[in-house]
Design a protein around this motif. Structure first.
Motif, short mmCIF file in Angstrom:
data_model
loop_
_atom_site.label_atom_id
_atom_site.label_comp_id
_atom_site.label_asym_id
_atom_site.label_seq_id
_atom_site.Cartn_x
_atom_site.Cartn_y
_atom_site.Cartn_z
N ALA A 176 -2.83 9.58 1.29
CA ALA A 176 -2.79 9.91 2.49
C ALA A 176 -2.47 7.98 3.45
O ALA A 176 -2.86 7.59 2.39
CB ALA A 176 -4.26 9.94 3.60
N ASP A 177 -1.70 8.25 3.79
CA ASP A 177 -0.90 7.18 3.61
C ASP A 177 -1.02 5.98 5.46
O ASP A 177 -0.31 6.94 6.50
CB ASP A 177 1.05 6.72 3.88
CG ASP A 177 1.34 5.46 3.78
OD1 ASP A 177 0.37 4.51 4.42
OD2 ASP A 177 2.79 5.83 3.75
N GLU A 178 -2.03 5.80 5.53
CA GLU A 178 -2.77 5.06 6.92
C GLU A 178 -2.63 6.53 8.38
O GLU A 178 -2.25 6.92 8.91
CB GLU A 178 -1.55 4.64 8.15
CG GLU A 178 -1.41 3.20 6.68
CD GLU A 178 -1.22 1.63 7.50
OE1 GLU A 178 -1.17 2.04 8.61
OE2 GLU A 178 -0.67 1.14 6.79
N PRO A 179 -3.30 7.38 8.01
CA PRO A 179 -3.14 8.61 8.35
C PRO A 179 -3.66 8.70 9.99
O PRO A 179 -3.19 10.03 10.24
CB PRO A 179 -4.44 9.79 7.69
CG PRO A 179 -5.03 9.10 6.83
CD PRO A 179 -4.05 7.38 6.57
N LYS A 215 0.99 -1.27 0.16
CA LYS A 215 0.16 0.06 -0.13
C LYS A 215 0.91 1.19 0.34
O LYS A 215 0.24 1.80 -0.70
CB LYS A 215 -0.58 0.04 1.17
CG LYS A 215 -1.69 -1.13 1.55
CD LYS A 215 -2.94 -0.96 2.19
CE LYS A 215 -2.32 -1.20 4.03
NZ LYS A 215 -0.49 -1.79 4.32
N SER A 216 1.62 1.56 0.90
CA SER A 216 2.25 2.64 1.48
C SER A 216 3.77 2.88 0.18
O SER A 216 3.48 3.76 -0.96
CB SER A 216 3.04 2.17 2.61
OG SER A 216 3.39 2.28 3.18
N THR A 217 4.06 1.49 -0.54
CA THR A 217 5.08 1.79 -2.19
C THR A 217 4.63 2.13 -3.09
O THR A 217 4.11 3.64 -3.54
CB THR A 217 5.38 -0.11 -2.32
OG1 THR A 217 5.87 -0.33 -1.11
CG2 THR A 217 6.68 -0.16 -3.26
MG LIG Z 1 2.78 1.09 5.16
#
Ligand SMILES: [Mg+2]
Ligand SMILES: Nc1ncnc2c1ncn2[C@@H]1O[C@H](COP(=O)(O)OP(=O)(O)OP(=O)(O)O)[C@@H](O)[C@H]1O
Ligand SMILES: Nc1ncnc2c1ncn2[C@@H]1O[C@H](COP(=O)(O)OP(=O)(O)OP(=O)(O)O)[C@@H](O)[C@H]1O
Ligand SMILES: [Mg+2]
Lengths: 281, 272, 437, 279, 272
Positions: free
Chosen positions: E168-171, E40-42
């Motif tokens: 938004a990365d796991e905000p 996800k983050s990538t």
């Molecule tokens: Mg991540």
């Protein structure tokens, strides 16, 4: 608070910050530039005129050393006794200085001091010990005791005592007093309270600082040799200031000294790392 | 045996302990209760000599220990053991060494500083640890022990002193109920088996009631109650703690759960 | 575990601790004994010249006035510390010296009187009697009892009499009497100053109420300039020397910080992926740090000659190494999150460093730089002594000429005050800059 | 070409500020004669002046003979000797003097077997270079441990004198003009200064050796300077004894009969000796 | 508007993001879910350009932003705001400065490095902070704020960018439930009121269900689900998370307590 108010406050803050920051930068830059120009002016040779010659001395030294490279091992070997003397000066001075610094720091820490009234005295004393450059003490002592390692040891030890007095007392301030009180409650004397209650707590920090100091003191003792207090610095200075003709000797001594400093730095760095981060499993 | 007369300690102009007087004969287990700031710790510290008295006398077998200084004061301290809420052990040293610290005053400074303890002392320390059930921990560092074990080491250190009086300043306040009981039981056993006087600051009524022969209540530096545990009624407790009508002692209780029923019963009877 | 094993193990543990407790001091002691032998402490104790120490201590708080008779020209001169620049004009000779034609009477106090009468010098020592020195082809000594006592050092051509009250030396060339006084003479005004010889109260009244000593100039400004240009103590030059020392430390330290900061990025693992570049930069740091500033002064004085710039550059080079190491360590500890945050908005590299890195490392940097500023003030004293500048040069030269111990004392006091002042200044700045924004 | 500034290096066993003060008149005259700012520099030791001359940051200095040799050996084109100070009798030589404590029983170098010996500074002519050559020629080995038990550099002439008086060394060498009387420490030189300062009582030390005459160190001037500048300065200093005797006294640090021209040839022996010293 | 085609990112030989393709039209609120390490983050970092793509295209209005480098890449980043789990603010600088960092790319380097922001920019930053309800904090240092406030500062920085897309990365992963709701509500408001596309990595199903218009599920770098929140059944969730039968989504829930009942109901209905 209304947005308008916040806005005005913040804009005011920005303005002030810009003025102060700008002023600070202007003052600082002015100090640096005028300081540089002043120093340049007071110097015999100018910075810009001399810049192209910056490597001349080293070049002469390296050239000669390279020509006579076969002499280097011999010169190095000949300098080993002086090196040992320098190391001894540093080690003895660090030992004595750190012991004296421990005493000073204990006398300068509120709550631990044997004579609480003397706390400010001990503090000023370590400030003064720290402030006197080693060279001053060394030169005065050379006048009284004659040349040799002892004036250097005393000079470095005095400075070390002052510096450690301050650093150690900062460590002491963070000491947990509970064990000390526990020992006091059984009727322990002051020395017993300090030795059993305080020293075990502070020993790792003390050791780490002392090792760092040892590195500094090796340099300092080499420098004092420069002004006639024996050791390898003295040999180095004699060879360097003779100039052309003894540069091979200068290079050899320099390499030896430099290698020693690097080795001691590495060893003490490793030891300090172990003290602060624990031994590798 | 212990006779305190008008013992007073001022900090600035405030009296932490204010003309306290009481006598204790024989090996009693005396509990001192009172709310935070009442002067319990100061009183104990005055008896031990950690805090000098401003005025008044603390007579032990006729000798005033409050006026002692220097070596004489330390000699008295060596006979008057103190146990602290936070144990006050040397954390980085092993358990046996900590127990041996109890006789620092009787061995020469050089000897103790160089760790030259006689074998007999070491064996005695071990015996005391064994009696308190923590001999197994002997070689460990004090900091590696649980709170209850550390407090028992502190008691062992006190016993090592072979003291006439054991002063315990909230000995169980940092402990969980389980450990608290073990520690209080140990103190009681010493009191009964060895016949040593124990004076303990306690901050819970139930503990005081269960273990003490006599309870002294302090408030604002003064003794406001002095009697048998049985005389400690809720009214008296309210008085001591300066609490209002909704005072609820269970809020401060550290009794371990299995004992609560007995306590609650007792409390109910007393508060009735 | 049985009780017996437990007991054995505990006793063994205590034994081990005991051995360590004894071995460590024993090792230290053994080493110190070895050092004492290798430093020849015993020989040193014999060689130590405690009388030198006494001279030094006495001289540090006192001064002497030389009353010299040139035996060839038969001329008399009176000067402070024998310095040509502190010679009393003939009209203002101190009142304890009386001259009357060829005869000079010098009162040394406590009944000691020296008389120069042509080539004959008589020293009347209370409780001993008059000692006569006659200067001819040789110096002839006559004592009351005909014996030469310990306090007289007599040779055929030179005789010295040393007493508590003073010292008299006679050679064929000259006869000299030294009288000692407490305090630092001429500290405020030298002998050529119009204020010379006035008591502090007189100086004050002159300044406050007196008529102008020099037309068109207030007495206060005159007094200040006379003090500043005092020929003996050279306060102006000393102040300038202190300033020069601080200047060297200031330029060296901050210059090094500016040079080291960008280089530190090259030495930090998280900013320079190339291992070789990192390794090279680090070794450069180690090298300039390991070569001491003193060696740099020698190397640099070829290019720039003597002066404060050379000293400042030497400090700059050494400290570039120290700062490079310290800064790169600080950089390796930075938190990557703010950098990434700034980067994600499209910031370029400079902006990333400015906002992502600098705010994080600034407190560490400032603190280190100020710490070094104080310690470099001390180093600059030593460097000045070698490269020829600042208070260090004045001090070492005063020590090496072994005459002006009162000046040595003065310089040492000034240096200590200077270093303590820099220490306080750097502490104050550290608190201001790091705690406040 | 033009010069914008003239820089004079000062050496000697005097306080830096005193040196500045005694040479201030020279600076003022030079500034007037040359029409450019003239400044004085007082490095701590020989080496500072040598580096300054080699690097071209000093234009003129008064060197010891050995220091001149050091400059010449490093760079033949750096400076040229122009003037030399003459003694009262017109000579321009001085001596290296070996001395010991009177109560040590040492009266000549023959008594020095197994004793310690101090040089002054490695760049000093009288304090190192000359004795280091002449003593071995006279049969006293300069290898440590062969004849002398210990051979050291005290750091300077004053330190040598103090060292011998203190007993750190059994004997040392220093310089003196060799004129006047021993009990005064001769007319000029390190011994005279020390005796005048009360550091040593001349009765307490004895002379144990005296070198052959050594030429006084020259006043040198940087070769690269324009000829008219060189000439102006040479004339100025040479005439100083006539025009302003007090200033001349200050520059020469004592009574002299003036400065006289000198050439490089006078120093070739010294240079040869110095070359022999090189590893 | 956003068209991702076969976006792939290899780390070594391992594909963190493996041929991901999807299209988003208009100002949708897209949630990406998947377990830790799913990529996800990538994926988000690839869109922003923090992590370059190994292959594939990321087309924004027809332009491939994955191939941009240098100034062009930074220009794209300035239109594509990123919000991080740990806020990634500059802790020692004040809140307004942090918000202003959003337009670093649009002002000259010299101007920004000297902190010489135009008055209009400062006012806009303050207005954005006011909109997010944290104008009061403007002069404080970012590090002095609570987590929820810091995340709102990060959102303000994103808004300052005036972005086309907000990533938004796991905000809300580092926030407590209370703050989590405030932050998600803020993002939703921006999405609805301003009409900006929001793509958020979420690690809780309930959040995804409540806020998203569309949910993409990833597993081992691949898209394994792409649909409406309502289609996110327990079975699908098990699939995405690679969980076995006793998967219990409440273990990962960060919903604030008052909402749990609604969620539990929803979950019960879904899992039924
Ligand atoms: Mg991540
Ligand atoms: N608390 C400290 N923090 C950082 N560095 C320290 C500290 N204490 C010592 N150092 C080290 O000390 C060195 C500076 O030593 P310093 O310059 O002091 O030597 P010095 O001038 O002889 O002595 P110092 O200034 O203490 O008195 C630096 O290399 C620095 O790394
Ligand atoms: N810089 C990197 N170098 C090597 N591998 C990486 C890097 N970044 C991510 N990975 C790997 O890529 C895979 C996907 O990571 P990613 O961070 O995108 O997962 P995620 O879904 O965001 O997980 P999480 O919920 O833990 O944040 C993981 O296996 C991770 O180990
Ligand atoms: Mg208490």
């Amino acid at each position: 608070m209304a947005l308008a108010e916040i806005r005005d406050d913040y804009l005011g803050l920005v303005r002030r910050r810009r003025i102060y920051g700008g002023l600070l930068i202007v003052v600082f830059v002015a100090m640096m530039v005028s300081g540089f120009r002043l120093a340049d002016d007071r110097n015999a040779g100018g910075f810009w005129q001399g810049l192209h010659q910056i490597g001349d001395f080293s070049a002469a030294l390296v050239t000669e050393a390279a020509q006579k490279w076969t002499n280097l091992p011999g010169h190095m070997l000949a300098a080993v006794p002086a090196l040992i003397e320098t190391l001894n000066i540093a080690l003895v001075a660090t030992l004595i200085g750190c012991l004296a610094g421990t005493a000073l720091s204990l006398a300068a820490t509120r709550g631990l001091a044997r004579w609480p009234r003397l706390v400010p005295v001990a503090r000023r004393l370590s400030d003064i010990f720290r402030a006197i450059p080693e060279i001053v003490i060394a030169l005065v002592l050379i006048f009284i005791l004659g040349g040799g390692p002892v004036p250097a040891v005393i000079a470095i030890a005095v400075h070390t005592a002052g510096a450690m007095g301050k650093l150690f007392s900062e460590v002491n301030e963070n000491v947990d007093l509970k064990p000390v009180e526990g020992l006091a409650s059984v009727g322990a004397t002051w020395s017993q309270r300090i030795w059993l209650g305080v020293i075990p707590q502070v020993a790792p920090n003390y050791l780490s600082y002392s090792l760092l100091r040892l590195e500094i003191n090796i340099r300092a003792s080499a420098i004092l040799g420069f002004v006639g207090a024996g050791g390898i610095g003295y040999e180095l200075r004699n060879a360097m200031t003779f100039g052309q003709g003894k540069f091979d000797q200068a290079a050899a001594i320099f390499l030896l000294l430099f290698a020693t400093i690097v080795v001691v730095d590495q060893i003490s760095g490793l030891a300090r790392h172990r003290l602060t981060h624990g031994a590798p499993a | 045996m212990l006779d305190i007369r008008n013992a007073t300690r001022l900090f600035g102009s405030k009296a932490a302990v204010d003309a306290v007087s009481f006598r204790v004969e024989g090996p009693a287990f005396v509990g001192i209760i009172g709310r935070s700031g009442a002067g319990k710790s100061t009183l104990l510290r005055m008896m031990n000599g950690l805090t000098p008295a401003t005025s008044g006398q603390i007579l032990v077998e006729g000798r005033d220990v409050a006026v002692l200084t220097g070596a004489a004061a330390r000699e008295w301290q060596s006979h008057c053991a103190m146990i602290f809420q936070q144990f006050n052990l040397v954390p980085r040293m092993d358990v046996v060494s900590n127990v041996l610290h109890g006789i620092l005053n009787r061995r020469s400074t050089l000897q103790t500083v160089l760790n030259l303890w006689p074998r007999a002392d070491i064996l005695r320390a071990l015996a005391i640890l064994d009696r308190l059930g923590i001999a197994e921990q002997a070689p460990k560092r004090a900091e590696a022990l649980s709170g209850g074990q550390q407090q028992r080491v502190a008691i062992a250190r006190a016993l090592m002193q072979d003291p006439r009086i054991i002063l315990a300043d909230e000995p169980i306040a940092s402990l969980d109920p389980m450990n608290a009981q073990i520690v209080m039981d140990t103190l009681k056993r010493i009191n009964v088996e060895d016949g040593r006087m124990v004076i303990a600051n306690l901050h819970t009524l139930d503990t005081a009631r269960r273990y003490c022969d006599r309870v002294i209540g302090m408030r604002d530096g003064r003794v406001v109650f002095d009697g048998l545990p049985g005389q400690l009624t809720t009214g008296v407790a309210r008085d001591i703690y300066g609490a209002d009508a909704d005072f609820n002692e269970s809020a401060t209780s550290t009794a371990i759960p299995t004992d609560t029923s007995a306590d609650a019963e007792y409390a109910a009877r007393m508060l009735a | 575990m049985s009780a017996a094993t437990l007991e054995a193990r505990t006793v063994a543990l205590m034994d081990r601790k005991r051995r360590v407790a004894l071995a460590v001091p024993a090792m230290i002691l053994a080493y110190l004994i070895y050092a004492a032998i290798s430093f020849d402490l015993a020989g040193l104790a014999q060689r130590a010249r405690l009388d030198n120490a006494a001279v030094l201590l006495a001289d540090a708080v006192s001064h002497k006035v030389h009353v010299t008779r040139d035996n060839r020209r038969e001329a008399l001169s009176v000067s402070v510390e024998g310095s040509a620049r502190a010679t009393y004009p003939a009209k203002r000779i101190p009142d304890w010296i009386a001259t009357d034609g060829g005869r000079t009477t010098i009162a040394l106090g406590r009944g000691h009187v020296v008389t120069y009468d042509g080539p004959v010098t008589t020293y009347d020592i209370p409780g001993y009697g008059p000692v006569t020195l006659t200067v001819g082809d040789e110096v002839t000594l006559t004592t009351p009892d005909g014996i030469t006592p310990d306090f007289i050092n007599a040779g055929p051509a030179r005789v010295t009499i040393t007493t508590d009250a003073g010292r008299v030396t006679a050679t064929r060339a000259r006869t000299e009497t030294l009288r000692y006084f407490w305090g630092w003479e001429l500290f405020f005004f030298d002998l050529s100053s119009p204020f010379s010889g006035l008591s502090p109260a007189q100086v004050l009244t002159t300044i406050v109420a007196g008529p102008p000593l020099v037309e068109g100039r207030s007495n206060l400004s005159l007094a200040l300039s006379e003090f500043w240009t005092n020929d003996i103590w050279q306060h102006g030059a000393v102040a300038w020397a202190i300033f020069e020392t601080v200047l060297m430390a200031f330029l060296g330290t901050f210059g090094a910080a500016f040079v080291a900061l960008p280089l530190a990025f090259l030495a930090a693992q998280n900013f320079t992926p190339s291992r070789w570049l990192r390794f090279a930069v680090r070794r450069v740091f180690d090298f300039v740090r390991g070569v001491d500033a003193l060696i740099f002064t020698i190397i640099l004085s070829r290019a720039f000659g003597p002066g404060p710039l050379t000293g400042a550059l030497a400090i700059l080079l050494t400290d570039t190494g120290s700062f490079g190491k310290l800064f790169s360590e600080a950089l390796e500890n930075v938190d990557k999150k703010p950098i990434e945050g700034v980067q994600s908005t499209g910031a370029n590299a400079i902006q990333r460093y400015r906002f992502g890195v600098i705010p994080q490392v600034m407190p560490v940097l400032i603190s280190q730089v100020l710490y070094f500023l104080e310690s470099n003030t001390r180093s600059a004293t030593i460097i000045g002594a070698i490269t020829g500048g600042g208070i260090g040069l004045m001090l070492t030269q005063a020590i090496q000429t072994t005459q002006d111990w009162e000046k040595v004392t003065y310089y040492i006091l000034l240096i200590v005050v200077m270093v303590i002042a820099m220490d306080n200044l750097s502490g104050w700045l550290r608190r201001k800059l790091i705690r406040g924004d | 070409q033009e010069i914008t500034e003239f820089r004079i290096g000062l050496l000697g066993g005097e306080n830096a500020q005193d040196r500045m003060a005694s040479n201030e008149c020279l600076r003022a005259y030079a500034e007037e004669a040359l029409g450019v700012p003239t400044r004085l520099f007082t490095p701590a030791d020989y080496n500072g002046v040598i580096q300054g001359l080699l690097g071209g940051s000093l234009d003129m200095a008064w060197l010891g003979a050995s220091a001149y040799a050091a400059v010449f050996v490093a760079d033949e084109d750096a400076v040229e000797p122009v003037l030399v100070k003459t003694n009262m009798d017109g000579s321009y030589t001085y001596h290296s003097i070996g001395f010991a404590r009177a109560d040590s029983g040492i009266t000549s170098l023959d008594d020095m077997q197994g004793r310690s010996f101090a040089f002054a500074d490695p760049n000093s002519t009288s304090g190192f270079l000359i004795p280091n050559v002449e003593l071995p020629e006279a049969g006293y080995s300069m290898t440590e441990g062969e004849y002398f038990s210990r051979i050291a550099f005290s750091g300077g002439h004053e330190q040598s004198i103090i060292g011998v008086v203190n007993g750190d060394f059994d004997a040392g060498v220093t310089w003196a003009d060799g004129q006047g009387e021993w009990e005064d420490g001769y007319n000029s030189g390190a011994l005279r200064k020390a005796a005048d300062a009360g550091i040593v009582d001349m009765n307490d030390i004895v002379e144990i050796w005296k070198s052959s005459p050594i030429p006084e160190g020259p006043v040198v001037i940087r070769k690269a300077l324009p000829d008219d500048v060189k000439q102006t300065m040479i004339d100025l200093v040479a005439a100083m004894h006539e025009t302003d005797p007090e200033c001349a006294y200050g520059i020469a640090a004592g009574e002299t009969s003036g400065f006289t021209p000198v050439t490089h040839e006078e120093y070739e022996t010294i240079i040869a000796i110095r070359r022999a010293e090189m590893n």
